[in-house]
Write a protein that holds these residues in place. Structure first.
Motif, PDB file in Angstrom:
ATOM      1  N   SER A  49     -12.880  19.669  14.392  1.00 40.40           N
ATOM      2  CA  SER A  49     -12.234  18.721  13.473  1.00 40.40           C
ATOM      3  C   SER A  49     -13.247  18.128  12.501  1.00 40.40           C
ATOM      4  O   SER A  49     -12.965  17.990  11.301  1.00 40.40           O
ATOM      5  CB  SER A  49     -11.559  17.605  14.272  1.00 40.40           C
ATOM      6  N   ARG A  50     -14.443  17.766  13.001  1.00 37.65           N
ATOM      7  CA  ARG A  50     -15.467  17.192  12.121  1.00 37.65           C
ATOM      8  C   ARG A  50     -15.956  18.210  11.091  1.00 37.65           C
ATOM      9  O   ARG A  50     -16.182  17.859   9.920  1.00 37.65           O
ATOM     10  CB  ARG A  50     -16.643  16.679  12.960  1.00 37.65           C
ATOM     11  N   THR A  51     -16.110  19.466  11.518  1.00 34.33           N
ATOM     12  CA  THR A  51     -16.566  20.505  10.593  1.00 34.33           C
ATOM     13  C   THR A  51     -15.567  20.707   9.457  1.00 34.33           C
ATOM     14  O   THR A  51     -15.944  20.803   8.280  1.00 34.33           O
ATOM     15  CB  THR A  51     -16.777  21.829  11.341  1.00 34.33           C
ATOM     16  N   VAL A  52     -14.280  20.768   9.793  1.00 34.30           N
ATOM     17  CA  VAL A  52     -13.250  20.940   8.768  1.00 34.30           C
ATOM     18  C   VAL A  52     -13.227  19.736   7.839  1.00 34.30           C
ATOM     19  O   VAL A  52     -13.121  19.872   6.604  1.00 34.30           O
ATOM     20  CB  VAL A  52     -11.873  21.158   9.425  1.00 34.30           C
ATOM     21  N   ALA A  53     -13.353  18.529   8.403  1.00 33.97           N
ATOM     22  CA  ALA A  53     -13.333  17.317   7.579  1.00 33.97           C
ATOM     23  C   ALA A  53     -14.521  17.288   6.616  1.00 33.97           C
ATOM     24  O   ALA A  53     -14.373  16.919   5.433  1.00 33.97           O
ATOM     25  CB  ALA A  53     -13.348  16.080   8.475  1.00 33.97           C
ATOM     26  N   ARG A  54     -15.717  17.676   7.080  1.00 37.85           N
ATOM     27  CA  ARG A  54     -16.885  17.708   6.204  1.00 37.85           C
ATOM     28  C   ARG A  54     -16.708  18.729   5.087  1.00 37.85           C
ATOM     29  O   ARG A  54     -17.089  18.484   3.936  1.00 37.85           O
ATOM     30  CB  ARG A  54     -18.141  18.040   7.019  1.00 37.85           C
ATOM     31  N   LEU A  55     -16.116  19.878   5.421  1.00 42.26           N
ATOM     32  CA  LEU A  55     -15.902  20.917   4.426  1.00 42.26           C
ATOM     33  C   LEU A  55     -14.922  20.430   3.356  1.00 42.26           C
ATOM     34  O   LEU A  55     -15.128  20.643   2.149  1.00 42.26           O
ATOM     35  CB  LEU A  55     -15.373  22.184   5.115  1.00 42.26           C
ATOM     36  N   GLU A  56     -13.858  19.771   3.785  1.00 35.80           N
ATOM     37  CA  GLU A  56     -12.880  19.242   2.823  1.00 35.80           C
ATOM     38  C   GLU A  56     -13.524  18.182   1.932  1.00 35.80           C
ATOM     39  O   GLU A  56     -13.259  18.126   0.722  1.00 35.80           O
ATOM     40  CB  GLU A  56     -11.685  18.667   3.569  1.00 35.80           C
ATOM     41  N   ALA A  57     -14.384  17.354   2.526  1.00 33.04           N
ATOM     42  CA  ALA A  57     -15.059  16.322   1.730  1.00 33.04           C
ATOM     43  C   ALA A  57     -15.982  16.951   0.693  1.00 33.04           C
ATOM     44  O   ALA A  57     -16.067  16.483  -0.454  1.00 33.04           O
ATOM     45  CB  ALA A  57     -15.840  15.389   2.659  1.00 33.04           C
ATOM     46  N   GLU A  58     -16.664  17.998   1.077  1.00 36.69           N
ATOM     47  CA  GLU A  58     -17.576  18.665   0.153  1.00 36.69           C
ATOM     48  C   GLU A  58     -16.822  19.344  -0.976  1.00 36.69           C
ATOM     49  O   GLU A  58     -17.263  19.331  -2.136  1.00 36.69           O
ATOM     50  CB  GLU A  58     -18.423  19.683   0.907  1.00 36.69           C
ATOM     51  N   LEU A  59     -15.676  19.946  -0.668  1.00 41.31           N
ATOM     52  CA  LEU A  59     -14.888  20.647  -1.681  1.00 41.31           C
ATOM     53  C   LEU A  59     -14.079  19.689  -2.540  1.00 41.31           C
ATOM     54  O   LEU A  59     -13.671  20.036  -3.654  1.00 41.31           O
ATOM     55  CB  LEU A  59     -13.953  21.653  -1.009  1.00 41.31           C
ATOM     56  N   GLY A  60     -13.781  18.515  -1.995  1.00 39.32           N
ATOM     57  CA  GLY A  60     -13.047  17.519  -2.761  1.00 39.32           C
ATOM     58  C   GLY A  60     -11.547  17.683  -2.735  1.00 39.32           C
ATOM     59  O   GLY A  60     -10.832  17.002  -3.492  1.00 39.32           O
ATOM     60  N   VAL A  61     -11.035  18.583  -1.887  1.00 37.71           N
ATOM     61  CA  VAL A  61      -9.583  18.782  -1.754  1.00 37.71           C
ATOM     62  C   VAL A  61      -9.263  19.013  -0.282  1.00 37.71           C
ATOM     63  O   VAL A  61     -10.090  19.535   0.478  1.00 37.71           O
ATOM     64  CB  VAL A  61      -9.081  19.989  -2.579  1.00 37.71           C
ATOM     65  N   PRO A  62      -8.049  18.653   0.155  1.00 35.51           N
ATOM     66  CA  PRO A  62      -7.640  18.984   1.523  1.00 35.51           C
ATOM     67  C   PRO A  62      -7.319  20.469   1.628  1.00 35.51           C
ATOM     68  O   PRO A  62      -6.724  21.058   0.719  1.00 35.51           O
ATOM     69  CB  PRO A  62      -6.393  18.127   1.742  1.00 35.51           C
ATOM     70  N   LEU A  63      -7.723  21.081   2.715  1.00 39.54           N
ATOM     71  CA  LEU A  63      -7.454  22.506   2.939  1.00 39.54           C
ATOM     72  C   LEU A  63      -6.230  22.730   3.806  1.00 39.54           C
ATOM     73  O   LEU A  63      -5.684  23.832   3.836  1.00 39.54           O
ATOM     74  CB  LEU A  63      -8.675  23.172   3.588  1.00 39.54           C
ATOM     75  N   PHE A  64      -5.811  21.675   4.496  1.00 37.58           N
ATOM     76  CA  PHE A  64      -4.659  21.763   5.395  1.00 37.58           C
ATOM     77  C   PHE A  64      -3.729  20.581   5.144  1.00 37.58           C
ATOM     78  O   PHE A  64      -4.168  19.489   4.773  1.00 37.58           O
ATOM     79  CB  PHE A  64      -5.108  21.733   6.862  1.00 37.58           C
ATOM     80  N   ASP A  65      -2.442  20.816   5.342  1.00 35.85           N
ATOM     81  CA  ASP A  65      -1.467  19.728   5.366  1.00 35.85           C
ATOM     82  C   ASP A  65      -1.290  19.321   6.823  1.00 35.85           C
ATOM     83  O   ASP A  65      -1.081  20.175   7.691  1.00 35.85           O
ATOM     84  CB  ASP A  65      -0.125  20.171   4.778  1.00 35.85           C
ATOM     85  N   ARG A  66      -1.368  18.029   7.085  1.00 33.82           N
ATOM     86  CA  ARG A  66      -1.307  17.529   8.448  1.00 33.82           C
ATOM     87  C   ARG A  66      -0.040  16.716   8.651  1.00 33.82           C
ATOM     88  O   ARG A  66       0.266  15.827   7.859  1.00 33.82           O
ATOM     89  CB  ARG A  66      -2.540  16.694   8.767  1.00 33.82           C
ATOM     90  N   GLN A  67       0.675  17.032   9.715  1.00 35.50           N
ATOM     91  CA  GLN A  67       1.846  16.270  10.118  1.00 35.50           C
ATOM     92  C   GLN A  67       1.727  16.007  11.613  1.00 35.50           C
ATOM     93  O   GLN A  67       1.971  16.903  12.431  1.00 35.50           O
ATOM     94  CB  GLN A  67       3.141  17.032   9.818  1.00 35.50           C
ATOM     95  N   GLY A  68       1.325  14.787  11.932  1.00 36.51           N
ATOM     96  CA  GLY A  68       1.070  14.488  13.329  1.00 36.51           C
ATOM     97  C   GLY A  68      -0.122  15.289  13.821  1.00 36.51           C
ATOM     98  O   GLY A  68      -1.195  15.266  13.227  1.00 36.51           O
ATOM     99  N   ARG A  69       0.097  16.083  14.886  1.00 33.49           N
ATOM    100  CA  ARG A  69      -0.986  16.883  15.452  1.00 33.49           C
ATOM    101  C   ARG A  69      -0.957  18.326  14.945  1.00 33.49           C
ATOM    102  O   ARG A  69      -1.823  19.129  15.299  1.00 33.49           O
ATOM    103  CB  ARG A  69      -0.880  16.877  16.984  1.00 33.49           C
ATOM    104  N   SER A  70       0.037  18.652  14.125  1.00 34.68           N
ATOM    105  CA  SER A  70       0.124  20.015  13.599  1.00 34.68           C
ATOM    106  C   SER A  70      -0.543  20.103  12.233  1.00 34.68           C
ATOM    107  O   SER A  70      -0.568  19.125  11.472  1.00 34.68           O
ATOM    108  CB  SER A  70       1.584  20.456  13.502  1.00 34.68           C
ATOM    109  N   ILE A  71      -1.097  21.276  11.924  1.00 37.58           N
ATOM    110  CA  ILE A  71      -1.734  21.496  10.630  1.00 37.58           C
ATOM    111  C   ILE A  71      -1.216  22.805  10.043  1.00 37.58           C
ATOM    112  O   ILE A  71      -0.877  23.739  10.771  1.00 37.58           O
ATOM    113  CB  ILE A  71      -3.265  21.541  10.736  1.00 37.58           C
ATOM    114  N   ARG A  72      -1.138  22.845   8.734  1.00 39.01           N
ATOM    115  CA  ARG A  72      -0.713  24.050   8.020  1.00 39.01           C
ATOM    116  C   ARG A  72      -1.635  24.268   6.828  1.00 39.01           C
ATOM    117  O   ARG A  72      -1.945  23.323   6.093  1.00 39.01           O
ATOM    118  CB  ARG A  72       0.744  23.927   7.525  1.00 39.01           C
TER     119      ARG A  72
END
Length: 300
Positions: free
Chosen positions: A33-56
């Motif tokens: 989870s931390r790795t994905v969050a850091r990557l999204e922060a670096e890119l400046g956009v969300p890579l996944f849509d999150r709804q509760g505990r599910s991601i797309r």
């Protein structure tokens, strides 16, 4: 942005599930989870849509995944090319097939000839094979039906008739040939949809405007003859898989209908580096399955 982060993102994108990706990567879920969050922060956009505990995977993630797959694929190809250049007679070949039983003698001979090559196997339907090739999860597929997707190359390994097997005591057991109309109401033993046996059965019946009666369906094509021998019904089996074992007693007939044949192919991506290990496996497969005069190896 490093290789670990990219590989972590790719695994999460494939599974669209943090805990499954973590399990396959063999790391803790919070680390993923931390790795994905850091990557999204670096890119400046969300890579996944999150709804509760599910991601797309969203549209940004899908676009990024295409580039990541290409970049990591190039690095994997480079590693294999350098190993070949260094003269290392090792390597690895990852193969997917619809049934594994018919590969045993091929694998035994190949391992004896090339003991340093690691073989990994997947049992997959045609749909799954296409996804595995696209994601570079496998190097080669042995398929009995066409695989979807652009940029694939194949070689015909074998073309053969598909036979009709019936139990020993069946009223048709003494016949050599039967028409489809004579077995249209018979119970069939077959595989689930997606496997080539079921696809062929459904196609033959659809051409006659009928639907087969299914009494037994499963995920292992090699089990079909044993179920027929036990009296559960009749079924289609390729000639190469014909088994005269006393444990699965059946009688063999020709189904007199056009298109009751199988074409077995070896398929790979056309845009990847073909290692020495892969080329050797291709040559071994072509020789083992008795390819016809017009067959070509994949590396021509």
């Amino acid at each position: 942005m490093d290789l670990t982060a990219l590989r972590t993102f790719r695994m999460v994108a494939r599974h669209e599930h943090i805990s499954r990706a973590a399990a396959e990567l063999r790391v803790a879920q919070p680390a993923v989870s931390r790795t994905v969050a850091r990557l999204e922060a670096e890119l400046g956009v969300p890579l996944f849509d999150r709804q509760g505990r599910s991601i797309r995977l969203n549209r940004y993630g899908a676009a990024f995944l295409r580039r990541v797959e290409r970049a990591l694929g190039e690095l994997d190809d480079a590693r294999r090319e350098l190993a070949d250049a260094a003269g290392l007679d090792q390597g690895r070949v990852v193969v997917a097939a619809e049934t594994l039983l018919t590969l045993t003698s091929l694998l035994s001979a190949f391992r004896a000839a090339h003991p340093g090559v690691e073989i990994r196997l997947h049992q997959s339907t045609a749909e799954v094979m296409a996804r595995q090739l696209a994601a570079r999860e496998v190097d080669l597929c042995i398929a009995s039906q066409p695989l979807s997707g652009a940029g694939l190359r194949s070689v015909v390994l074998r073309e053969e008739d598909v036979l009709l097997a019936v139990p020993v005591g069946h009223p048709l057991a003494g016949r050599e040939r039967v028409g489809l109309d004579e077995v249209a109401d018979e119970p069939f033993v077959t595989t689930r949809r997606g496997h080539w046996q079921r696809e062929l059965l459904d196609r033959l019946f659809a051409a006659a405007g009928r639907s087969p009666v299914i009494t037994c369906e499963g995920d292992e094509p090699a089990a079909t003859q044993f179920m027929i021998g036990a009296g559960l019904g009749i079924g289609l089996i390729p000639e190469i898989a014909r088994n005269e074992s006393a444990e699965a007693p059946v009688r063999w007939l020709r189904l007199d209908v056009p298109g009751c044949r199988r074409t077995l192919c070896l398929v790979r991506r056309a845009d990847t580096y073909v290692s020495v290990a892969e080329r050797r496996f291709e040559v071994a497969a072509v020789a083992h399955f008795g390819a016809g005069r017009g067959a070509r190896t994949l590396t021509e």
